[in-house]
Design an enzyme around this catalytic site. Structure first.
Site, PDB file in Angstrom:
ATOM      1  N   HIS A 121       1.813   4.327  22.799  1.00 50.59           N
ATOM      2  CA  HIS A 121       2.947   5.005  23.433  1.00 50.59           C
ATOM      3  C   HIS A 121       4.098   5.135  22.446  1.00 50.59           C
ATOM      4  CE1 HIS A 121       3.907   0.729  23.837  1.00 50.59           C
ATOM      5  NE2 HIS A 121       5.183   1.091  23.871  1.00 50.59           N
ATOM      6  N   ASP A 136      15.440   3.363  26.821  1.00 48.91           N
ATOM      7  CA  ASP A 136      14.084   3.923  26.712  1.00 48.91           C
ATOM      8  C   ASP A 136      13.738   4.950  27.798  1.00 48.91           C
ATOM      9  OD1 ASP A 136      14.116   2.017  24.741  1.00 48.91           O
ATOM     10  OD2 ASP A 136      12.362   0.921  25.448  1.00 48.91           O
ATOM     11  N   CYS A 146      11.883  -4.050  28.673  1.00 45.45           N
ATOM     12  CA  CYS A 146      12.939  -3.660  27.736  1.00 45.45           C
ATOM     13  C   CYS A 146      14.341  -3.801  28.325  1.00 45.45           C
ATOM     14  CB  CYS A 146      12.678  -2.253  27.219  1.00 45.45           C
ATOM     15  SG  CYS A 146      11.129  -2.169  26.271  1.00 45.45           S
ATOM     16  N   LYS A 162      13.847   1.230  18.029  1.00 41.06           N
ATOM     17  CA  LYS A 162      13.316  -0.137  18.034  1.00 41.06           C
ATOM     18  C   LYS A 162      11.793  -0.074  18.020  1.00 41.06           C
ATOM     19  CE  LYS A 162      13.707  -0.624  23.091  1.00 41.06           C
ATOM     20  NZ  LYS A 162      12.331  -0.955  23.447  1.00 41.06           N
TER      21      LYS A 162
END
Length: 213
Positions: free
Chosen positions: A86, A10, A156, A111
């Site tokens: 976001h 990410d 994450c 995801k």
């Protein structure tokens, strides 16, 4: 020896400076990522990435519940922190950081696409009811060891690492390639402890380069 893969978690605009859910010092991970990308490319090892990819009405967004961001609650019967909107699909905030050496990335795994459940891990949603294609891709490429870094340490990255270990992968975490949200000041420190206790090996980038040659 089966090949390894570098998994970048990410590294997206919304998690970096000026983003909707900016992680403190999130931008500092990009230089670490680029050094690791170069390291992996010089050894013929794969580089892959995960990408938070939410619909605009995602249930993890505080705006969908009329509450302030970072309010705790529940989603799909699971504990949930409600976040600022976001990484909305196809938005600028959802794109990978522009300074990241993206041409080296062999595959990107989305995801968080299901609006009814959050998905911190790059392998599963938070309820472990649906898998992404990451595990299948790794097995298809006979990869059984991961180098993991990214954003955010306490969400994450942590859940990706814990799922990878549970799936049987050997996992190395590059600690200075991670930064945390730290809603509570020690959240990232606790996350690293949890990852280590579960079987991950923690390295700084310098330690990794020294020990791996």
């Amino acid at each position: 020896m089966p090949p390894r893969a570098l998994l970048l978690v990410d590294l997206q605009n919304d998690f970096c400076a000026g983003g909707a859910l900016a992680v403190p010092e999130g931008d500092s991970t990009v230089d670490v990522a680029n050094r690791l990308i170069d390291w992996c490319q010089s050894r013929g090892e794969a580089v892959i990435a995960s990408q938070d990819w939410h619909p605009a009405n995602h249930g993890s967004f505080a705006s969908q519940h009329g509450v302030e961001p970072y309010t705790p609650g529940q989603l799909d019967g699971l504990p949930q922190t409600f976040w600022p909107d976001h990484c909305v699909q196809n938005s600028e905030g959802a794109q990978l950081h522009p300074l990241l050496h993206q041409k080296a990335i062999a595959a990107v795994f989305h995801k968080g696409e299901n609006p009814l459940v959050d998905s911190y891990s790059a392998f599963f949603d938070n309820g472990r009811r649906q898998k992404t294609s990451l595990d299948d891709w790794l097995r298809d490429h006979e990869i059984d060891e991961l180098i993991v870094m990214g954003l955010a340490t306490d969400y994450c990255v942590k859940f990706t690492v814990l799922d990878a270990l549970q799936l049987g992968y050997k996992v190395n975490v590059i600690t200075d390639g991670c930064r945390g949200v730290n809603i509570q000041p020690q959240d990232s420190a606790h996350a690293f402890m949890e990852m280590s206790a579960a079987g991950a090996t923690l390295y700084t980038l310098a330690d990794w380069e020294e020990t791996q040659g």
